[in-house]
Design a protein around this motif. Structure first.
Motif, PDB file in Angstrom:
ATOM      1  N   ASP A  70       1.088  -1.120  -0.159  1.00  0.00           N
ATOM      2  CA  ASP A  70      -0.243   0.105  -0.186  1.00  0.00           C
ATOM      3  C   ASP A  70       0.650   1.293   0.399  1.00  0.00           C
ATOM      4  OD1 ASP A  70      -2.373   1.344   0.416  1.00  0.00           O
ATOM      5  OD2 ASP A  70      -1.761   2.029   2.758  1.00  0.00           O
ATOM      6  N   PRO A  71       0.413   2.143  -0.649  1.00  0.00           N
ATOM      7  CA  PRO A  71       1.723   3.667  -0.657  1.00  0.00           C
ATOM      8  C   PRO A  71       1.659   4.326   0.122  1.00  0.00           C
ATOM      9  CG  PRO A  71       0.303   3.143  -3.114  1.00  0.00           C
ATOM     10  CD  PRO A  71       0.079   1.730  -1.898  1.00  0.00           C
ATOM     11  N   GLU A  72       0.054   4.356   1.088  1.00  0.00           N
ATOM     12  CA  GLU A  72       0.109   5.265   1.735  1.00  0.00           C
ATOM     13  C   GLU A  72       1.057   4.455   3.246  1.00  0.00           C
ATOM     14  OE1 GLU A  72      -3.756   4.568   1.243  1.00  0.00           O
ATOM     15  OE2 GLU A  72      -3.704   6.449   0.450  1.00  0.00           O
ATOM     16  N   LEU A  73       1.218   3.573   3.475  1.00  0.00           N
ATOM     17  CA  LEU A  73       2.441   2.275   3.869  1.00  0.00           C
ATOM     18  C   LEU A  73       3.657   2.259   3.772  1.00  0.00           C
ATOM     19  CD1 LEU A  73       2.038   0.031   6.650  1.00  0.00           C
ATOM     20  CD2 LEU A  73       2.555  -1.384   5.203  1.00  0.00           C
ATOM     21  N   VAL A  74       3.265   2.492   2.791  1.00  0.00           N
ATOM     22  CA  VAL A  74       5.121   2.345   2.364  1.00  0.00           C
ATOM     23  C   VAL A  74       5.724   3.601   2.693  1.00  0.00           C
ATOM     24  CG1 VAL A  74       6.514   2.296   0.632  1.00  0.00           C
ATOM     25  CG2 VAL A  74       5.490   0.511   0.313  1.00  0.00           C
ATOM     26  N   ALA A  75       5.025   4.863   2.311  1.00  0.00           N
ATOM     27  CA  ALA A  75       5.545   6.339   2.693  1.00  0.00           C
ATOM     28  C   ALA A  75       5.524   6.414   4.706  1.00  0.00           C
ATOM     29  CB  ALA A  75       4.357   6.746   2.137  1.00  0.00           C
ATOM     30  N   GLY A  76       4.599   6.686   4.962  1.00  0.00           N
ATOM     31  CA  GLY A  76       4.514   6.510   5.753  1.00  0.00           C
ATOM     32  C   GLY A  76       6.210   5.679   6.493  1.00  0.00           C
ATOM     33  N   ILE A  77       6.016   4.126   6.353  1.00  0.00           N
ATOM     34  CA  ILE A  77       7.142   3.671   6.915  1.00  0.00           C
ATOM     35  C   ILE A  77       8.729   4.426   5.750  1.00  0.00           C
ATOM     36  CG2 ILE A  77       8.938   1.971   6.182  1.00  0.00           C
ATOM     37  CD1 ILE A  77       5.874   0.098   6.534  1.00  0.00           C
ATOM     38  N   MET A  78       8.771   4.671   4.721  1.00  0.00           N
ATOM     39  CA  MET A  78       9.971   5.299   4.591  1.00  0.00           C
ATOM     40  C   MET A  78       9.971   6.371   5.262  1.00  0.00           C
ATOM     41  SD  MET A  78      12.223   3.382   3.134  1.00  0.00           S
ATOM     42  CE  MET A  78      13.172   4.782   3.148  1.00  0.00           C
ATOM     43  N   LEU A  79       8.761   7.392   5.976  1.00  0.00           N
ATOM     44  CA  LEU A  79       9.498   8.496   6.480  1.00  0.00           C
ATOM     45  C   LEU A  79      10.074   7.772   8.046  1.00  0.00           C
ATOM     46  CD1 LEU A  79       8.540  12.098   6.041  1.00  0.00           C
ATOM     47  CD2 LEU A  79       6.695  11.517   7.005  1.00  0.00           C
ATOM     48  N   VAL A  80       9.830   7.352   9.137  1.00  0.00           N
ATOM     49  CA  VAL A  80      10.263   7.165   9.978  1.00  0.00           C
ATOM     50  C   VAL A  80      11.537   6.614   9.227  1.00  0.00           C
ATOM     51  CG1 VAL A  80      10.423   5.692  11.735  1.00  0.00           C
ATOM     52  CG2 VAL A  80       8.441   7.270  11.144  1.00  0.00           C
ATOM     53  N   VAL A  81      11.964   5.798   8.373  1.00  0.00           N
ATOM     54  CA  VAL A  81      13.731   5.464   8.371  1.00  0.00           C
ATOM     55  C   VAL A  81      14.206   6.531   7.236  1.00  0.00           C
ATOM     56  CG1 VAL A  81      14.916   4.019   6.797  1.00  0.00           C
ATOM     57  CG2 VAL A  81      12.431   3.080   7.630  1.00  0.00           C
ATOM     58  N   GLY A  82      13.513   6.796   6.945  1.00  0.00           N
ATOM     59  CA  GLY A  82      14.361   8.175   6.084  1.00  0.00           C
ATOM     60  C   GLY A  82      15.325   9.205   6.694  1.00  0.00           C
ATOM     61  N   VAL A  83      14.231   9.288   7.928  1.00  0.00           N
ATOM     62  CA  VAL A  83      14.664  10.218   9.206  1.00  0.00           C
ATOM     63  C   VAL A  83      15.333   9.671   9.838  1.00  0.00           C
ATOM     64  CG1 VAL A  83      13.880  11.242  11.068  1.00  0.00           C
ATOM     65  CG2 VAL A  83      12.193  11.826   8.917  1.00  0.00           C
ATOM     66  N   THR A  84      15.664   8.727  10.044  1.00  0.00           N
ATOM     67  CA  THR A  84      16.117   8.051  11.383  1.00  0.00           C
ATOM     68  C   THR A  84      17.717   7.638  10.363  1.00  0.00           C
ATOM     69  OG1 THR A  84      13.891   6.567  12.233  1.00  0.00           O
ATOM     70  CG2 THR A  84      16.438   5.380  12.317  1.00  0.00           C
ATOM     71  N   ILE A  85      17.407   7.116   8.838  1.00  0.00           N
ATOM     72  CA  ILE A  85      18.816   6.897   8.248  1.00  0.00           C
ATOM     73  C   ILE A  85      19.707   8.792   8.186  1.00  0.00           C
ATOM     74  CG2 ILE A  85      20.182   7.157   5.986  1.00  0.00           C
ATOM     75  CD1 ILE A  85      17.961   5.318   5.352  1.00  0.00           C
ATOM     76  N   PHE A  86      18.788   9.595   7.992  1.00  0.00           N
ATOM     77  CA  PHE A  86      19.138  10.842   8.247  1.00  0.00           C
ATOM     78  C   PHE A  86      20.022  11.324   9.762  1.00  0.00           C
ATOM     79  CE2 PHE A  86      19.205  15.680   9.447  1.00  0.00           C
ATOM     80  CZ  PHE A  86      20.631  15.924   7.877  1.00  0.00           C
ATOM     81  N   GLY A  87      19.592  10.657  11.355  1.00  0.00           N
ATOM     82  CA  GLY A  87      19.496  10.783  11.902  1.00  0.00           C
ATOM     83  C   GLY A  87      21.183  10.387  12.621  1.00  0.00           C
ATOM     84  N   LEU A  88      20.950   9.177  11.758  1.00  0.00           N
ATOM     85  CA  LEU A  88      22.426   8.046  12.671  1.00  0.00           C
ATOM     86  C   LEU A  88      22.938   8.622  11.721  1.00  0.00           C
ATOM     87  CD1 LEU A  88      21.024   4.636  11.480  1.00  0.00           C
ATOM     88  CD2 LEU A  88      21.406   5.764  14.092  1.00  0.00           C
ATOM     89  N   THR A  89      23.248   9.220  10.455  1.00  0.00           N
ATOM     90  CA  THR A  89      24.074  10.286   9.642  1.00  0.00           C
ATOM     91  C   THR A  89      24.503  10.798   9.888  1.00  0.00           C
ATOM     92  OG1 THR A  89      23.786   9.140   7.584  1.00  0.00           O
ATOM     93  CG2 THR A  89      25.152  10.151   6.946  1.00  0.00           C
ATOM     94  N   ALA A  90      24.198  12.086  10.854  1.00  0.00           N
ATOM     95  CA  ALA A  90      24.211  13.250  11.245  1.00  0.00           C
ATOM     96  C   ALA A  90      24.875  13.106  12.754  1.00  0.00           C
ATOM     97  CB  ALA A  90      22.758  14.360  11.580  1.00  0.00           C
TER      98      ALA A  90
END
Length: 137
Positions: A70-90
Motif C-alpha cells: 500500500d503506498p500510504e503504508l510505504v510512505a509512512g514507513i519510509m518517512l520514519v526510516v528516512g529520518v532515522t537514516i539522516f539522524g544516524l548519519t548526522a
C-alpha cells in the motif's frame, strides 16, 4: 500525481547511492583496517545501522511502485526510516574525531569530506520520503 510516481524512484536511487558511498572506504582503502574499524564505529552508534536501513530502503521504496504494498503504508514507513537514516548519519558525521580523519594516508585525503557527503545524500533520502508522504496523503 507526478510526485507520487517519481519520489519512490528518487528515494530508491538515493538509498543506492548512500549504500555505495558509505561502502566506498571499505573497498577503496586497503592498508588501514584498524582505522577503518574506528571510522565506521565512530560515535555512539556508528554508521552500520544507517547502511543497513538504506539497503532496506531500496526495497521498501520500490515495493509501492511495483504494487506489492500500500503506498500510504510505504510512505509512512519510509518517512520514519528516512529520518532515522539522516539522524544516524548526522550523529556519526559529527562524532568522528578529526584526529581519526587525519590519520589516514595522504592518498586518502578525500575521507575528510566523506562524512559530509554521506550526510547530504542521507538528507536526499529523507527528503524523498517526505515528498512521497506528502504526495500520497
Amino acid at each position: 500525481m507526478e510526485r507520487e510516481r517519481l519520489a519512490p524512484y528518487l528515494g530508491a536511487v538515493a538509498c543506492l547511492i548512500l549504500v555505495a558511498l558509505l561502502s566506498a572506504p571499505y573497498f577503496v582503502i586497503e592498508s588501514q583496517p584498524p582505522l577503518l574499524g574506528d571510522y565506521y564505529s565512530a560515535g555512539p552508534l556508528g554508521i552500520v545501522g544507517a547502511l543497513f536501513l538504506a539497503t532496506l530502503g531500496v526495497v521498501i521504496f520500490l515495493s509501492s511502485v511495483r504494487g506489492r504494498a500500500d503506498p500510504e503504508l510505504v510512505a509512512g514507513i519510509m518517512l520514519v526510516v528516512g529520518v532515522t537514516i539522516f539522524g544516524l548519519t548526522a550523529l556519526w558525521a559529527v562524532a568522528i574525531d578529526s584526529t581519526l580523519l587525519f590519520s589516514f594516508p595522504a592518498d586518502y585525503s578525500w575521507i575528510e569530506y566523506h562524512p559530509w557527503a554521506s550526510l547530504a545524500v542521507s538528507g536526499v533520502v529523507a527528503g524523498a520520503a517526505a515528498i512521497y508522504a506528502a504526495a500520497v496523503y
